[in-house]
Design a protein around this motif. Structure first.
Motif, mmCIF file in Angstrom:
data_model
loop_
_atom_site.group_PDB
_atom_site.id
_atom_site.type_symbol
_atom_site.label_atom_id
_atom_site.label_comp_id
_atom_site.label_asym_id
_atom_site.label_seq_id
_atom_site.Cartn_x
_atom_site.Cartn_y
_atom_site.Cartn_z
ATOM 1 N N GLU A 42 0.833 -1.204 0.000
ATOM 2 C CA GLU A 42 0.000 0.000 0.000
ATOM 3 C C GLU A 42 0.867 1.254 0.000
ATOM 4 N N SER A 43 1.897 1.247 0.809
ATOM 5 C CA SER A 43 2.806 2.392 0.880
ATOM 6 C C SER A 43 3.491 2.602 -0.462
ATOM 7 N N LEU A 44 3.944 1.526 -1.056
ATOM 8 C CA LEU A 44 4.614 1.599 -2.349
ATOM 9 C C LEU A 44 3.681 2.158 -3.415
ATOM 10 N N ALA A 45 2.436 1.739 -3.398
ATOM 11 C CA ALA A 45 1.469 2.256 -4.374
ATOM 12 C C ALA A 45 1.287 3.755 -4.194
ATOM 13 N N GLY A 46 1.213 4.205 -2.950
ATOM 14 C CA GLY A 46 1.083 5.634 -2.693
ATOM 15 C C GLY A 46 2.300 6.411 -3.155
ATOM 16 N N LEU A 47 3.479 5.871 -2.885
ATOM 17 C CA LEU A 47 4.716 6.530 -3.307
ATOM 18 C C LEU A 47 4.815 6.602 -4.822
ATOM 19 N N ARG A 48 4.449 5.527 -5.498
ATOM 20 C CA ARG A 48 4.487 5.523 -6.964
ATOM 21 C C ARG A 48 3.499 6.527 -7.541
ATOM 22 N N ASP A 55 6.118 13.635 -11.697
ATOM 23 C CA ASP A 55 6.618 13.502 -13.074
ATOM 24 C C ASP A 55 5.746 14.295 -14.042
ATOM 25 N N SER A 56 4.442 14.228 -13.837
ATOM 26 C CA SER A 56 3.505 14.953 -14.697
ATOM 27 C C SER A 56 3.700 16.465 -14.562
ATOM 28 N N GLU A 60 4.906 19.092 -17.454
ATOM 29 C CA GLU A 60 4.132 20.292 -17.790
ATOM 30 C C GLU A 60 4.989 21.550 -17.657
ATOM 31 N N MET A 61 5.794 21.599 -16.597
ATOM 32 C CA MET A 61 6.654 22.767 -16.381
ATOM 33 C C MET A 61 7.728 22.861 -17.462
#
Length: 92
Positions: A42-48, A55-56, A60-61
């Motif tokens: 769960e933690s890994l999914a949140g971090l990813r 990254d997005s 955009e920047m």
């Protein structure tokens, strides 16, 4: 003969109890590891997800920065032309 069988049975009973106790310890450890694995997943999914969001934003920047540079260069080119034209108009 009978006493030897009873002794063997007692020995086997002791070994069975030891193995059952070991199995219980292993099952408890597996349950603990499963909970830790689930929490880590769960933690890994949140971090990813957070990384993908960043990254997005970076993408955009980068795109916006490139557009600003292009627009600034175009503006500078126009100003140079205007300054040249103004200089020619002011000359006697």
């Amino acid at each position: 003969g009978l006493s030897e069988l009873r002794a063997r049975r007692d020995e086997l009973s002791g070994r069975i109890q030891e193995e059952e106790a070991e199995r219980g310890r292993l099952q408890a450890r597996i349950a603990t590891l499963c909970r830790r694995l689930s929490d880590t997943s769960e933690s890994l999914a949140g971090l990813r997800s957070a990384r993908a969001h960043i990254d997005s934003i970076i993408s955009e920047m980068d795109t916006a920065s490139g557009q600003i540079l292009d627009n600034s260069q175009t503006l500078l080119d126009v100003l140079k032309k205007e300054m040249g034209a103004l200089g020619k108009a002011i000359e006697p």
